[in-house]
Design a protein around this motif. Structure first.
Motif, PDB file in Angstrom:
ATOM      1  N   GLU A  32     -34.503  19.240  18.203  1.00 34.63           N
ATOM      2  CA  GLU A  32     -35.689  19.452  17.373  1.00 34.63           C
ATOM      3  C   GLU A  32     -36.456  20.644  17.933  1.00 34.63           C
ATOM      4  O   GLU A  32     -36.759  20.681  19.120  1.00 34.63           O
ATOM      5  N   LYS A  33     -36.769  21.599  17.064  1.00 32.93           N
ATOM      6  CA  LYS A  33     -37.374  22.829  17.573  1.00 32.93           C
ATOM      7  C   LYS A  33     -38.854  22.692  17.913  1.00 32.93           C
ATOM      8  O   LYS A  33     -39.410  23.502  18.640  1.00 32.93           O
ATOM      9  N   SER A  56     -41.660  14.995   7.473  1.00 31.75           N
ATOM     10  CA  SER A  56     -41.599  13.538   7.712  1.00 31.75           C
ATOM     11  C   SER A  56     -42.923  12.953   8.176  1.00 31.75           C
ATOM     12  O   SER A  56     -43.232  11.804   7.859  1.00 31.75           O
ATOM     13  N   ALA A  67     -46.421  10.867   1.972  1.00 32.97           N
ATOM     14  CA  ALA A  67     -47.299   9.771   1.551  1.00 32.97           C
ATOM     15  C   ALA A  67     -46.762   8.438   2.073  1.00 32.97           C
ATOM     16  O   ALA A  67     -47.494   7.460   2.142  1.00 32.97           O
ATOM     17  N   HIS A 113     -44.328   6.524   0.681  1.00 33.83           N
ATOM     18  CA  HIS A 113     -43.916   5.546  -0.337  1.00 33.83           C
ATOM     19  C   HIS A 113     -42.426   5.249  -0.154  1.00 33.83           C
ATOM     20  O   HIS A 113     -41.584   6.142  -0.276  1.00 33.83           O
ATOM     21  N   VAL A 125     -32.348  25.396  17.610  1.00 35.38           N
ATOM     22  CA  VAL A 125     -30.988  25.920  17.447  1.00 35.38           C
ATOM     23  C   VAL A 125     -31.098  27.351  16.923  1.00 35.38           C
ATOM     24  O   VAL A 125     -31.677  27.585  15.856  1.00 35.38           O
ATOM     25  N   GLY A 146     -38.556  15.498  -2.132  1.00 33.68           N
ATOM     26  CA  GLY A 146     -39.750  14.658  -2.127  1.00 33.68           C
ATOM     27  C   GLY A 146     -39.490  13.169  -1.957  1.00 33.68           C
ATOM     28  O   GLY A 146     -40.413  12.384  -2.099  1.00 33.68           O
ATOM     29  N   GLY A 197     -37.311  11.827   0.775  1.00 34.98           N
ATOM     30  CA  GLY A 197     -36.452  11.679   1.957  1.00 34.98           C
ATOM     31  C   GLY A 197     -36.817  10.524   2.862  1.00 34.98           C
ATOM     32  O   GLY A 197     -35.944   9.970   3.533  1.00 34.98           O
ATOM     33  N   VAL A 198     -38.084  10.138   2.884  1.00 40.77           N
ATOM     34  CA  VAL A 198     -38.456   9.016   3.753  1.00 40.77           C
ATOM     35  C   VAL A 198     -37.830   7.742   3.176  1.00 40.77           C
ATOM     36  O   VAL A 198     -37.161   6.985   3.892  1.00 40.77           O
ATOM     37  N   ALA A 199     -38.007   7.552   1.889  1.00 37.94           N
ATOM     38  CA  ALA A 199     -37.468   6.351   1.237  1.00 37.94           C
ATOM     39  C   ALA A 199     -35.946   6.286   1.361  1.00 37.94           C
ATOM     40  O   ALA A 199     -35.378   5.218   1.550  1.00 37.94           O
TER      41      ALA A 199
HETATM   42  C1  LIG Z   1     -47.124  15.761   1.052  1.00 34.22           C
HETATM   43  C2  LIG Z   1     -45.778  15.087   1.048  1.00 34.22           C
HETATM   44  C3  LIG Z   1     -45.657  13.809   0.509  1.00 34.22           C
HETATM   45  C4  LIG Z   1     -44.421  13.169   0.520  1.00 34.22           C
HETATM   46  N1  LIG Z   1     -44.349  11.866   0.109  1.00 34.22           N
HETATM   47  C5  LIG Z   1     -43.165  11.198   0.222  1.00 34.22           C
HETATM   48  C6  LIG Z   1     -43.099   9.804  -0.067  1.00 34.22           C
HETATM   49  O1  LIG Z   1     -44.100   9.169  -0.397  1.00 34.22           O
HETATM   50  N2  LIG Z   1     -41.892   9.188   0.049  1.00 34.22           N
HETATM   51  C7  LIG Z   1     -40.767   9.865   0.427  1.00 34.22           C
HETATM   52  O2  LIG Z   1     -39.697   9.254   0.501  1.00 34.22           O
HETATM   53  N3  LIG Z   1     -40.811  11.171   0.734  1.00 34.22           N
HETATM   54  C8  LIG Z   1     -41.972  11.857   0.643  1.00 34.22           C
HETATM   55  N4  LIG Z   1     -42.042  13.172   0.959  1.00 34.22           N
HETATM   56  C9  LIG Z   1     -40.800  13.881   1.264  1.00 34.22           C
HETATM   57  C10 LIG Z   1     -40.346  13.589   2.671  1.00 34.22           C
HETATM   58  O3  LIG Z   1     -41.400  13.891   3.560  1.00 34.22           O
HETATM   59  C11 LIG Z   1     -39.114  14.447   2.979  1.00 34.22           C
HETATM   60  O4  LIG Z   1     -38.136  14.289   1.978  1.00 34.22           O
HETATM   61  C12 LIG Z   1     -38.526  14.035   4.321  1.00 34.22           C
HETATM   62  O5  LIG Z   1     -39.518  13.961   5.321  1.00 34.22           O
HETATM   63  C13 LIG Z   1     -37.461  15.038   4.725  1.00 34.22           C
HETATM   64  O6  LIG Z   1     -37.103  14.748   6.054  1.00 34.22           O
HETATM   65  P1  LIG Z   1     -36.279  15.801   6.872  1.00 34.22           P
HETATM   66  O7  LIG Z   1     -35.968  15.152   8.158  1.00 34.22           O
HETATM   67  O8  LIG Z   1     -35.160  16.326   6.028  1.00 34.22           O
HETATM   68  O9  LIG Z   1     -37.281  17.051   7.030  1.00 34.22           O
HETATM   69  P2  LIG Z   1     -38.377  17.368   8.149  1.00 34.22           P
HETATM   70  O10 LIG Z   1     -39.234  16.213   8.425  1.00 34.22           O
HETATM   71  O11 LIG Z   1     -39.039  18.635   7.736  1.00 34.22           O
HETATM   72  O12 LIG Z   1     -37.500  17.603   9.441  1.00 34.22           O
HETATM   73  C14 LIG Z   1     -36.690  18.737   9.647  1.00 34.22           C
HETATM   74  C15 LIG Z   1     -36.831  19.079  11.114  1.00 34.22           C
HETATM   75  O13 LIG Z   1     -35.910  20.101  11.464  1.00 34.22           O
HETATM   76  C16 LIG Z   1     -36.515  20.873  12.479  1.00 34.22           C
HETATM   77  N5  LIG Z   1     -35.787  22.127  12.561  1.00 34.22           N
HETATM   78  C17 LIG Z   1     -35.714  23.103  11.631  1.00 34.22           C
HETATM   79  N6  LIG Z   1     -34.951  24.122  12.054  1.00 34.22           N
HETATM   80  C18 LIG Z   1     -34.512  23.771  13.296  1.00 34.22           C
HETATM   81  C19 LIG Z   1     -33.703  24.432  14.260  1.00 34.22           C
HETATM   82  N7  LIG Z   1     -33.173  25.641  14.035  1.00 34.22           N
HETATM   83  N8  LIG Z   1     -33.457  23.794  15.440  1.00 34.22           N
HETATM   84  C20 LIG Z   1     -33.997  22.561  15.693  1.00 34.22           C
HETATM   85  N9  LIG Z   1     -34.790  21.920  14.811  1.00 34.22           N
HETATM   86  C21 LIG Z   1     -35.035  22.506  13.622  1.00 34.22           C
HETATM   87  C22 LIG Z   1     -37.956  21.006  11.987  1.00 34.22           C
HETATM   88  O14 LIG Z   1     -38.834  21.386  13.030  1.00 34.22           O
HETATM   89  C23 LIG Z   1     -38.209  19.629  11.445  1.00 34.22           C
HETATM   90  O15 LIG Z   1     -38.839  18.778  12.393  1.00 34.22           O
HETATM   91  C24 LIG Z   1     -43.269  13.827   1.001  1.00 34.22           C
HETATM   92  C25 LIG Z   1     -43.393  15.108   1.540  1.00 34.22           C
HETATM   93  C26 LIG Z   1     -44.630  15.726   1.590  1.00 34.22           C
HETATM   94  C27 LIG Z   1     -44.753  17.093   2.228  1.00 34.22           C
END
Ligand SMILES: Cc1cc2nc3c(=O)[nH]c(=O)nc-3n(C[C@H](O)[C@H](O)[C@H](O)COP(=O)(O)OP(=O)(O)OC[C@H]3O[C@@H](n4cnc5c(N)ncnc54)[C@H](O)[C@@H]3O)c2cc1C
Length: 383
Positions: free
Chosen positions: A37-38, A46, A50, A52, A171, A334, A336-338
């Motif tokens: 994790e960077k 994440s 919200a 949900h 990375v 939008g 990804g948590v669920a």
């Molecule tokens: C305002 C808002 C409301 C939302 N509400 C909901 C909801 O109610 N329910 C729901 O299911 N989803 C919701 N979502 C969507 C949900 O947050 C995302 O779909 C989910 O968090 C995606 O997770 P992720 O791990 O793919 O992304 P992220 O949480 O963005 O994680 C990706 C990680 O990769 C790391 N990274 C990137 N490049 C590198 C690298 N080169 N080397 C090492 N690490 C790196 C980043 O630093 C980051 O921590 C919402 C999103 C937002 C912004």
């Protein structure tokens, strides 16, 4: 740089998706897993969601996905006191005649799980929704929400307990070690050898894909939240208002969280302000009184923006890319948590080659060339 450390799998990204992939890989018997994790775990989308986990839109998930996710989240909450799962009742509100028609259609599709209530009946039942503006509501009584930061951190600690190594390193390079010989993963601090790499870098997954010349149709886009304090206390259940492009729910302290609104592409996810945009806050202030009278003149007490992702068909990319051993798990549009339990489990099933309970084709990254052009859209206007 020499590769001192060798892993069976390296997961790039410490959000809810990367944490779920790491845990599920270990659970499936993959021995050595490194999560990179960077920044800090849960510091991007994440931790800003919200939270949900189950809403009326859950009906769009295939049943095995929905069931697996709910059971997984309940088990996680039972083991971690930091996670509270809040049961709620979701209301899809129609503010237009067209909206009423859409609610009727949706109700016909799933009369067992959804009930249709007219505006006057809602008001009669003492609902807090604006009786003059809300024409009808579709009610889904199995909604669940949680704190997405606590959920993600619990998953990271579960992965560590299961044996994952977690390092806070960015990375910066991915290279194929040779045909079928895995990868070299380079960070600012070290280099690692890995048989398998999982790209779970959220809004940065396109950048990570490009390190191995794998184009991915994943665009970063904004998603925003405003938190409102009402003058008079109200009790408001979860709501989705596609006519207004807003959704929301009550916070534990009584404030009302309102999300959605205009969603735009983010040109550079590193140069991004995590404050909500003026245009979104204007939409909230101009429209939220139509949800409930009590939201008129409510005071804005907090706001933020996060980096969501978009794909051309609004489904995530989960699976092996054209480079054998290089997997992607990104583009959750939008939700990804669920869907994180299912996403991690599907990656683990594909990496270990076991028969999976889930359909793979809808998520197969090869359904796109990766170079197609497409626009981004917020899910909050979806029925
Ligand atoms: C305002 C808002 C409301 C939302 N509400 C909901 C909801 O109610 N329910 C729901 O299911 N989803 C919701 N979502 C969507 C949900 O947050 C995302 O779909 C989910 O968090 C995606 O997770 P992720 O791990 O793919 O992304 P992220 O949480 O963005 O994680 C990706 C990680 O990769 C790391 N990274 C990137 N490049 C590198 C690298 N080169 N080397 C090492 N690490 C790196 C980043 O630093 C980051 O921590 C919402 C999103 C937002 C912004």
């Amino acid at each position: 740089m020499s590769t001192e450390f060798t892993y069976d799998a390296v997961v790039v990204g410490g959000g809810v998706i990367g944490a779920s992939c790491a845990w599920h890989l270990l659970d499936a018997g993959v021995d050595d897993v490194l999560l990179l994790e960077k920044d800090r775990p849960a510091s991007k989308a994440s931790g800003r969601a919200a939270g949900h986990l189950s809403t009326y839109t859950s009906r769009k998930f295939e049943e095995p996905i929905r069931r697996y996710a709910i059971d997984f989240h309940r088990r996680l909450a039972a083991d971690h006191g930091s996670i509270d799962l809040h049961e709620d009742v979701d209301h899809v509100l129609a503010h237009s005649q067209r909206g009423v028609e859409r609610l009727r259609e949706l109700h016909e599709l799933d009369p067992e799980r959804l009930s249709l209530v007219s505006g006057p009946d809602l008001a009669e039942a003492g609902s807090p929704f604006n009786a003059d503006e809300v024409l009808a509501a579709l009610v889904y009584d199995s909604a669940v929400h949680t704190d997405p930061y606590a959920l993600t951190m619990a998953l990271v600690s579960e992965a560590e307990d299961a044996g994952a190594t977690v390092r806070l390193e960015e990375v910066t390079g991915l290279d194929r070690a040779g045909s079928g010989d895995g990868f070299t993963v380079t960070t600012a601090a070290d280099a690692y050898a890995a048989d398998v790499v999982v790209n779970a870098a959220g809004a940065w997954s396109g950048t990570v894909g490009s390190m191995l010349d794998v184009p991915l149709p994943v665009k970063p886009r904004t998603s925003q939240i405003a938190v409102l304090e009402t003058h008079e206390p109200i009790e408001i259940p979860m709501f989705h208002c596609p006519d207004l492009g807003l959704y929301g729910r009550q916070e534990l302290n009584g404030d009302v969280l309102v999300g959605g609104g205009t969603s735009t592409e983010i040109p550079d996810p590193d140069a991004f302000s995590t404050r909500a945009r003026e245009a979104f806050l204007r939409e909230v202030s101009e429209r939220s009184w139509r949800i409930a009278d009590a939201l008129d003149d409510a005071r804005l007490v907090n706001d933020w923006a996060g980096r969501c992702t978009a794909t051309p068909d609004r489904r995530p990319l989960i699976g092996e890319t054209a480079v054998p051993g290089f997997y992607v798990c990104a583009g959750f549009n939008g939700g990804g948590v669920a869907r994180s339990p299912f996403a991690g489990r599907l990656i683990a099933d594909l990496v270990t080659g076991v028969d999976t309970d889930f359909a793979t084709e809808p998520y197969d990254p090869s359904r796109f060339s990766g170079t197609e052009s497409f626009g981004v859209k917020s899910a909050s206007t979806d029925w």
